[in-house]
Motif scaffolding. Structure first.
Motif, PDB file in Angstrom:
ATOM      1  N   PRO A 308      70.006  27.012  28.626  1.00 25.37           N
ATOM      2  CA  PRO A 308      70.953  27.395  29.552  1.00 25.37           C
ATOM      3  C   PRO A 308      71.807  28.440  29.512  1.00 25.37           C
ATOM      4  O   PRO A 308      72.363  28.963  30.313  1.00 25.37           O
ATOM      5  CB  PRO A 308      71.794  26.005  29.807  1.00 25.37           C
ATOM      6  N   PHE A 309      71.890  28.997  28.115  1.00 25.55           N
ATOM      7  CA  PHE A 309      72.623  30.172  27.866  1.00 25.55           C
ATOM      8  C   PHE A 309      71.975  31.473  28.200  1.00 25.55           C
ATOM      9  O   PHE A 309      72.288  32.417  28.733  1.00 25.55           O
ATOM     10  CB  PHE A 309      72.928  30.233  26.395  1.00 25.55           C
ATOM     11  N   GLN A 310      70.659  31.623  27.925  1.00 18.79           N
ATOM     12  CA  GLN A 310      69.872  32.679  28.144  1.00 18.79           C
ATOM     13  C   GLN A 310      68.755  32.498  29.335  1.00 18.79           C
ATOM     14  O   GLN A 310      68.302  33.264  29.905  1.00 18.79           O
ATOM     15  CB  GLN A 310      68.688  33.240  26.928  1.00 18.79           C
ATOM     16  N   GLU A 311      69.137  31.353  29.773  1.00 19.07           N
ATOM     17  CA  GLU A 311      68.057  30.807  31.233  1.00 19.07           C
ATOM     18  C   GLU A 311      66.710  31.136  30.984  1.00 19.07           C
ATOM     19  O   GLU A 311      66.114  31.901  31.748  1.00 19.07           O
ATOM     20  CB  GLU A 311      69.048  31.523  32.249  1.00 19.07           C
ATOM     21  N   LYS A 312      66.242  30.482  30.169  1.00 19.48           N
ATOM     22  CA  LYS A 312      64.851  30.612  29.910  1.00 19.48           C
ATOM     23  C   LYS A 312      63.862  29.390  29.173  1.00 19.48           C
ATOM     24  O   LYS A 312      64.946  28.494  28.758  1.00 19.48           O
ATOM     25  CB  LYS A 312      64.676  31.809  28.954  1.00 19.48           C
ATOM     26  N   VAL A 313      62.823  29.071  29.692  1.00 18.40           N
ATOM     27  CA  VAL A 313      62.158  28.088  29.028  1.00 18.40           C
ATOM     28  C   VAL A 313      61.562  28.293  27.711  1.00 18.40           C
ATOM     29  O   VAL A 313      61.273  29.501  27.619  1.00 18.40           O
ATOM     30  CB  VAL A 313      61.015  27.538  29.979  1.00 18.40           C
ATOM     31  N   LEU A 314      62.230  27.373  26.716  1.00 23.37           N
ATOM     32  CA  LEU A 314      61.609  27.542  25.329  1.00 23.37           C
ATOM     33  C   LEU A 314      60.133  27.003  25.009  1.00 23.37           C
ATOM     34  O   LEU A 314      59.467  27.634  24.280  1.00 23.37           O
ATOM     35  CB  LEU A 314      62.819  26.935  24.169  1.00 23.37           C
ATOM     36  N   GLN A 315      60.304  26.070  25.330  1.00 25.92           N
ATOM     37  CA  GLN A 315      58.784  25.321  25.098  1.00 25.92           C
ATOM     38  C   GLN A 315      58.616  24.069  26.080  1.00 25.92           C
ATOM     39  O   GLN A 315      59.342  23.513  26.860  1.00 25.92           O
ATOM     40  CB  GLN A 315      58.759  24.698  23.671  1.00 25.92           C
ATOM     41  N   THR A 316      57.316  23.816  26.079  1.00 23.05           N
ATOM     42  CA  THR A 316      56.599  22.782  27.228  1.00 23.05           C
ATOM     43  C   THR A 316      56.015  21.681  26.350  1.00 23.05           C
ATOM     44  O   THR A 316      55.200  22.108  25.447  1.00 23.05           O
ATOM     45  CB  THR A 316      55.693  23.284  28.093  1.00 23.05           C
TER      46      THR A 316
END
Length: 418
Positions: A308-316
């Motif tokens: 939520p800090f960089q607003e990106k999905v890290l893994q699925t």
């Protein structure tokens, strides 16, 4: 002088023969290093010693099935080597024991079961949401129970001043850092899903409830708190981040929550699933110690880790079930529950809806389970009420008087008559 020389010679022989270290750095296998004068070893380039026989291979994530088909299951919390989960429509609270892999359940039978949380200092007492009510139950989670006695703490349905809309009931619930219970209402009626009838409540240690967030979409998801990560400003402590899963709008909403005064304010959408081209509806989310969100996606066969800090999905993480409804941490394991189909509903081939999994080797840990702190007077009244119920059922004399002056040491963990 001769005696002194003899002592020195004996000491030198003793050290060289008996106390000689068994490795280059002065420790035996399985032992701890010993360095003279409290120093530390010197390794080239500031590195660490390399032991080829003890090298650790890279860990690979893997999925373990811990509970097979269990209907509409939702993982609730992890405590003491036990994974607690609910079966919503069978109205059961269950416990999977990780040590012997046995599962025990208690049938509550007081309406749709929406959440369960532990009560502080009382390992056999749980607070649960059933229908529109918040109940206390007593259950030994090492045994099956076909029924359990209950005590009603409060209800979200409070006519005539504040009735719940038709079709609404208690939804998700959990405990904040001040050990208060928070829960949200949801609506099962498809005709009312467009209405904004969702409400978040906070319940204090005296079982008093207060509305915190109103006018949410009628179908509500889960929520979590992060620890404060900023610095105090103007003599005010930084807020906890409160993340709410807006299921119908496919968003994760960010709030600032000040624990001391209870103030909470919306700051915006921290994650829009459509914006990141992530399919599915967010369910009951979890958070790790780094502040990253783990979002189960209903209708999408997956859980995502989101920064939520960089607003990106890290893994699925792919799950062999379409309806992935909830996830929680138990130490370093992520437990993921899926939603079943029922006897009369079509199940796609290979879909394991209703199963619960443990995901290993994620490289993160979760936050500790928080327990609801309920005032001892409430515990006493609940215990006295259950004693009275027990007396009426069995004809036995209650174990304690119910009038004024009764000992407040009585609690629900006592062995009450059946």
């Amino acid at each position: 002088m001769r005696m002194l020389l003899l002592i020195c010679a004996f000491s030198a022989i003793f050290y060289s023969v008996i106390c000689r270290p068994s490795s280059e750095y002065g420790w035996s296998y399985g032992g701890q290093p010993s360095f003279p004068y409290g120093g530390q070893p010197s390794f080239p380039y500031g590195g660490q010693p390399s032991f080829p026989h003890f090298s650790t291979p890279a860990l690979t994530q893997w999925r373990e099935t811990v509970v097979e088909e269990s209907g509409h299951s939702e993982v609730a919390f992890f405590r003491g080597n036990q994974l607690f989960f609910i079966d919503t429509y069978q109205q059961k609270l269950c416990s999977f024991h990780t040590t012997d892999r046995k599962t025990y359940c208690a049938h509550i039978g007081q309406g749709v079961l929406s959440f369960a949380a532990p009560v502080k200092s009382h390992p056999k007492i749980f607070v649960v949401g059933c229908g529109s009510n918040i109940l206390l139950i007593k259950w030994d989670s090492s045994k099956d129970a076909t029924s359990v006695r209950h005590y009603t703490l409060t209800s979200a349905h409070q006519p005539p001043q504040d009735p719940l809309p038709r079709g609404s009931r208690v939804g998700y619930g959990t405990v904040d850092y001040k050990e208060r219970l928070w829960f949200v209402t949801t609506n099962d009626n498809l005709n009312y899903h467009a209405a904004n009838w969702g409400t978040v409540y906070c319940m204090d240690q005296n079982a008093g409830i207060e509305k915190k967030i109103s006018l949410l979409p009628s179908v509500t998801g889960g929520f979590v708190w992060d620890v404060p990560r900023g610095k105090p400003k103007k003599r005010r402590s930084p807020p906890h981040k409160f993340y709410y899963a807006d299921t119908l709008n496919h968003d994760i909403i960010d709030y600032n929550h000040w624990l001391q005064n209870g103030e909470i304010e919306r700051t915006g959408v921290v994650h829009s699933l459509p914006k990141h081209q992530v399919p599915g509806d967010p369910g009951r989310i979890a958070i790790d110690s780094n502040g990253y969100l783990w979002v189960p996606l209903i209708g999408s066969h997956r859980v995502i880790q989101y920064d939520p800090f960089q607003e990106k999905v890290l893994q699925t993480i792919l799950i062999p079930a379409a309806k992935v409804g909830a996830c929680i941490f138990g130490g370093s394991l992520l437990y993921v529950s899926t939603i079943g189909y029922g006897e009369n509903k079509y199940r796609p081939p290979g879909d394991e809806g209703g199963y619960i999994y443990a995901i290993h080797n994620l490289g993160v840990t979760g936050l500790l389970t928080r327990e609801y702190h309920l005032h001892k007077d409430i515990i006493f009244r609940a215990s006295a009420s259950l004693e009275e119920i027990s007396y009426k059922r069995s004809g036995r004399k209650p174990k304690a008087a119910l009038g004024k002056g009764s000992s407040s040491d009585m609690d629900l963990n006592r062995s009450l008559a059946d």
